[in-house]
Write a protein that holds these residues in place. Structure first.
Motif, mmCIF file in Angstrom:
data_model
loop_
_atom_site.group_PDB
_atom_site.id
_atom_site.type_symbol
_atom_site.label_atom_id
_atom_site.label_comp_id
_atom_site.label_asym_id
_atom_site.label_seq_id
_atom_site.Cartn_x
_atom_site.Cartn_y
_atom_site.Cartn_z
ATOM 1 N N VAL A 265 85.368 11.319 -34.550
ATOM 2 C CA VAL A 265 86.358 10.391 -35.095
ATOM 3 C C VAL A 265 85.784 9.764 -36.360
ATOM 4 N N LYS A 266 86.321 10.138 -37.505
ATOM 5 C CA LYS A 266 85.802 9.664 -38.787
ATOM 6 C C LYS A 266 86.366 8.279 -39.135
ATOM 7 N N PRO A 267 85.595 7.458 -39.842
ATOM 8 C CA PRO A 267 86.062 6.118 -40.204
ATOM 9 C C PRO A 267 87.160 6.157 -41.263
ATOM 10 N N ASN A 268 87.956 5.094 -41.287
ATOM 11 C CA ASN A 268 89.050 4.966 -42.236
ATOM 12 C C ASN A 268 88.595 4.113 -43.428
ATOM 13 N N PRO A 269 88.526 4.681 -44.640
ATOM 14 C CA PRO A 269 88.075 3.909 -45.811
ATOM 15 C C PRO A 269 88.961 2.702 -46.099
ATOM 16 N N GLN A 270 90.198 2.717 -45.622
ATOM 17 C CA GLN A 270 91.118 1.594 -45.816
ATOM 18 C C GLN A 270 91.231 0.718 -44.574
ATOM 19 N N CYS A 271 90.186 0.687 -43.764
ATOM 20 C CA CYS A 271 90.197 -0.116 -42.540
ATOM 21 C C CYS A 271 90.442 -1.592 -42.864
ATOM 22 N N ASP A 272 91.182 -2.279 -42.000
ATOM 23 C CA ASP A 272 91.482 -3.695 -42.205
ATOM 24 C C ASP A 272 90.268 -4.586 -41.998
ATOM 25 N N ASP A 273 89.261 -4.081 -41.290
ATOM 26 C CA ASP A 273 88.043 -4.870 -41.046
ATOM 27 C C ASP A 273 87.098 -4.692 -42.236
ATOM 28 N N SER A 274 86.883 -5.757 -42.999
ATOM 29 C CA SER A 274 86.047 -5.673 -44.206
ATOM 30 C C SER A 274 84.610 -5.299 -43.871
ATOM 31 N N ASN A 275 84.123 -5.731 -42.702
ATOM 32 C CA ASN A 275 82.761 -5.379 -42.313
ATOM 33 C C ASN A 275 82.637 -3.892 -42.021
ATOM 34 N N CYS A 276 83.700 -3.297 -41.499
ATOM 35 C CA CYS A 276 83.692 -1.855 -41.260
ATOM 36 C C CYS A 276 83.582 -1.105 -42.581
ATOM 37 N N VAL A 277 84.364 -1.518 -43.578
ATOM 38 C CA VAL A 277 84.320 -0.881 -44.898
ATOM 39 C C VAL A 277 82.931 -1.036 -45.503
ATOM 40 N N ARG A 278 82.340 -2.223 -45.316
ATOM 41 C CA ARG A 278 80.995 -2.464 -45.854
ATOM 42 C C ARG A 278 79.976 -1.566 -45.160
ATOM 43 N N ARG A 279 80.090 -1.394 -43.859
ATOM 44 C CA ARG A 279 79.169 -0.519 -43.125
ATOM 45 C C ARG A 279 79.339 0.934 -43.568
ATOM 46 N N GLN A 280 80.567 1.320 -43.876
ATOM 47 C CA GLN A 280 80.786 2.680 -44.372
ATOM 48 C C GLN A 280 80.060 2.895 -45.695
ATOM 49 N N GLN A 281 80.150 1.922 -46.589
ATOM 50 C CA GLN A 281 79.486 2.020 -47.887
ATOM 51 C C GLN A 281 77.965 2.088 -47.711
ATOM 52 N N GLU A 282 77.442 1.291 -46.788
ATOM 53 C CA GLU A 282 76.000 1.302 -46.519
ATOM 54 C C GLU A 282 75.563 2.661 -45.967
ATOM 55 N N TYR A 283 76.365 3.208 -45.066
ATOM 56 C CA TYR A 283 76.027 4.502 -44.478
ATOM 57 C C TYR A 283 76.065 5.612 -45.527
ATOM 58 N N GLN A 284 77.094 5.593 -46.374
ATOM 59 C CA GLN A 284 77.209 6.611 -47.420
ATOM 60 C C GLN A 284 76.060 6.512 -48.414
ATOM 61 N N ALA A 285 75.649 5.288 -48.752
ATOM 62 C CA ALA A 285 74.518 5.107 -49.665
ATOM 63 C C ALA A 285 73.226 5.613 -49.035
ATOM 64 N N LYS A 286 73.078 5.374 -47.735
ATOM 65 C CA LYS A 286 71.896 5.845 -47.019
ATOM 66 C C LYS A 286 71.843 7.366 -46.979
ATOM 67 N N GLU A 287 72.983 7.980 -46.742
ATOM 68 C CA GLU A 287 73.042 9.439 -46.708
ATOM 69 C C GLU A 287 72.774 10.038 -48.088
ATOM 70 N N ALA A 288 73.295 9.373 -49.141
ATOM 71 C CA ALA A 288 73.093 9.878 -50.508
ATOM 72 C C ALA A 288 71.638 9.779 -50.930
ATOM 73 N N ALA A 289 70.912 8.801 -50.355
ATOM 74 C CA ALA A 289 69.507 8.605 -50.726
ATOM 75 C C ALA A 289 68.574 9.610 -50.061
ATOM 76 N N LYS A 290 69.070 10.314 -49.062
ATOM 77 C CA LYS A 290 68.226 11.292 -48.380
ATOM 78 C C LYS A 290 67.940 12.466 -49.304
ATOM 79 N N PRO A 291 66.720 12.984 -49.275
ATOM 80 C CA PRO A 291 66.408 14.149 -50.130
ATOM 81 C C PRO A 291 67.248 15.356 -49.756
#
Length: 367
Positions: A265-291
């Motif tokens: 079940v993938k997250p919704n980028p337009q989720c109404d919970d602002s903390n959820c959107v923030r966690r998505q951004q953090e996760y994507q940044a973490k994944e992008a930083a991986k070699p």
């Protein structure tokens, strides 16, 4: 709030491993199924809702030797609850968390139990929930996992908000009103969908769920369905805590057709919970930083033959008798039975002849 004490858990004593009946679970380690099973005593699980699924999940975790259990609920035990597992008639009138704590402490006194008889949807109690998630674990650390076993949308949203805020992994679970289906869902803030990412039908249809409750009727009351969902929930909780197998992101159950849907079940980028959107951004940044690991194509060695003077080559001339039959996704017959009758098969090996039996016997003797 109530909390029971137990001995130090750093090292399992000989008495615990050799005499304590719960040491039978060490067979999982001996068989190599779960190599680090004794570490279960170091973990803390917080359960919200100790009704049908929650009380059974709490008992399973207690019997598995969990280090600490924190239980939240605000209901009392009623005689209507006796069509479920765990609770007993003499506990009617007691708060569910008190009844659960007393029963579980007899089952395994080695577990630390902490109880909160409160409604987490109220602001003052919501702050307590946040505090216990962050500091309620053994050694005043954060809990290792939160299990949602509530029966209403408002409480699920409160748990979702709290876990998104503090970045806490949790499992959502539920049993349907008709008691013959249910599900569990892993919610890892930022990586998977949170509960607010896809609102359920009851919210979309703007129906007040309080109107669905019937006086004196206990919904989701089949002990069979409750046991199945609680088993799925605890099994995947153990897999998550001890990391001995992949954890399912969503697993459903429909008793009417014995159907077990499972899918990510993938997250919704337009989720109404602002903390959820923030966690998505953090996760994507973490994944992008991986070699980046580039796939190296496998080198196929060149096959060098000696001189082939006569031009001999090997050719696969196998032709299947019939097309492979797929019984189910990924399941096929290894071979199919020849549909040709035995009489017709025999014709391939027996030739008609005008010779008499005596002549044939003479030919056999002369060989």
């Amino acid at each position: 709030m109530a909390e029971s004490a137990r001995p130090k858990i750093d090292v399992m004593s000989d008495e615990v491993t050799d005499v304590n009946p719960y040491s039978r679970l060490m067979a999982l380690k001996k068989m190599g199924t779960v190599k680090n099973y004794e570490e279960i005593r170091l973990y803390t699980v917080l359960i919200v809702g100790v009704g049908g699924v929650g009380s059974v999940a709490a008992e399973m975790l207690t019997r598995c030797g969990i280090g600490k259990l924190i239980m939240f609920d605000y209901d009392k035990v009623e005689l209507a609850n006796m069509n479920r597992l765990f609770f007993q008639p003499h506990q009617a009138g007691m708060s569910k968390v008190e009844a659960a704590s007393k029963t579980l402490s007899f089952i395994n006194p080695d577990v630390v139990f902490e109880t909160h008889n409160m409604d987490i949807t109220k602001l003052e109690n919501f702050n307590t929930l946040i505090d216990r998630i962050v500091k309620g674990g053994l050694g005043n650390k954060a809990v290792d996992l939160v299990l949602s076993c509530v029966d209403n949308f408002e409480a699920r949203m409160a748990i979702n908000t709290a876990c998104n805020e503090v970045n806490q992994v949790w499992f959502e679970s539920g049993v349907s009103e008709n008691a013959v289906s249910g599900h569990i869902q892993l919610i890892d803030p930022g990586r998977t969908a949170c509960f607010a990412c896809a609102p359920p039908l009851i919210v979309a249809s703007k129906v007040d769920e309080k109107t669905l409750k019937k006086e004196g009727v206990c919904a989701a009351s089949l002990p069979t369905t409750i046991g199945i969902i609680a088993g799925f929930l605890v099994q995947n909780s153990l897999k998550y805590l001890l990391k001995f197998a992949p954890v399912t992101e969503y697993l459903g159950y429909d008793a009417m057709s014995d159907f077990f849907p499972t899918f990510p079940v993938k997250p919704n980028p337009q989720c109404d919970d602002s903390n959820c959107v923030r966690r998505q951004q953090e996760y994507q940044a973490k994944e992008a930083a991986k070699p980046k690991i580039e796939a190296v194509p496998e080198e196929v060695p060149e096959i060098i033959h000696e001189d082939n003077e006569w031009g001999i080559s090997l050719v696969d001339e196998y032709v299947p008798d019939s097309e492979e039959i797929e019984l189910a996704p990924g399941v096929k017959l290894q071979y199919t039975k020849d549909a040709q009758p035995a009489e017709e098969n025999a014709k391939d090996f027996v030739q008609d002849t005008d010779q008499s039996l005596e002549d044939l016997m003479k030919q056999m003797k002369s060989l």
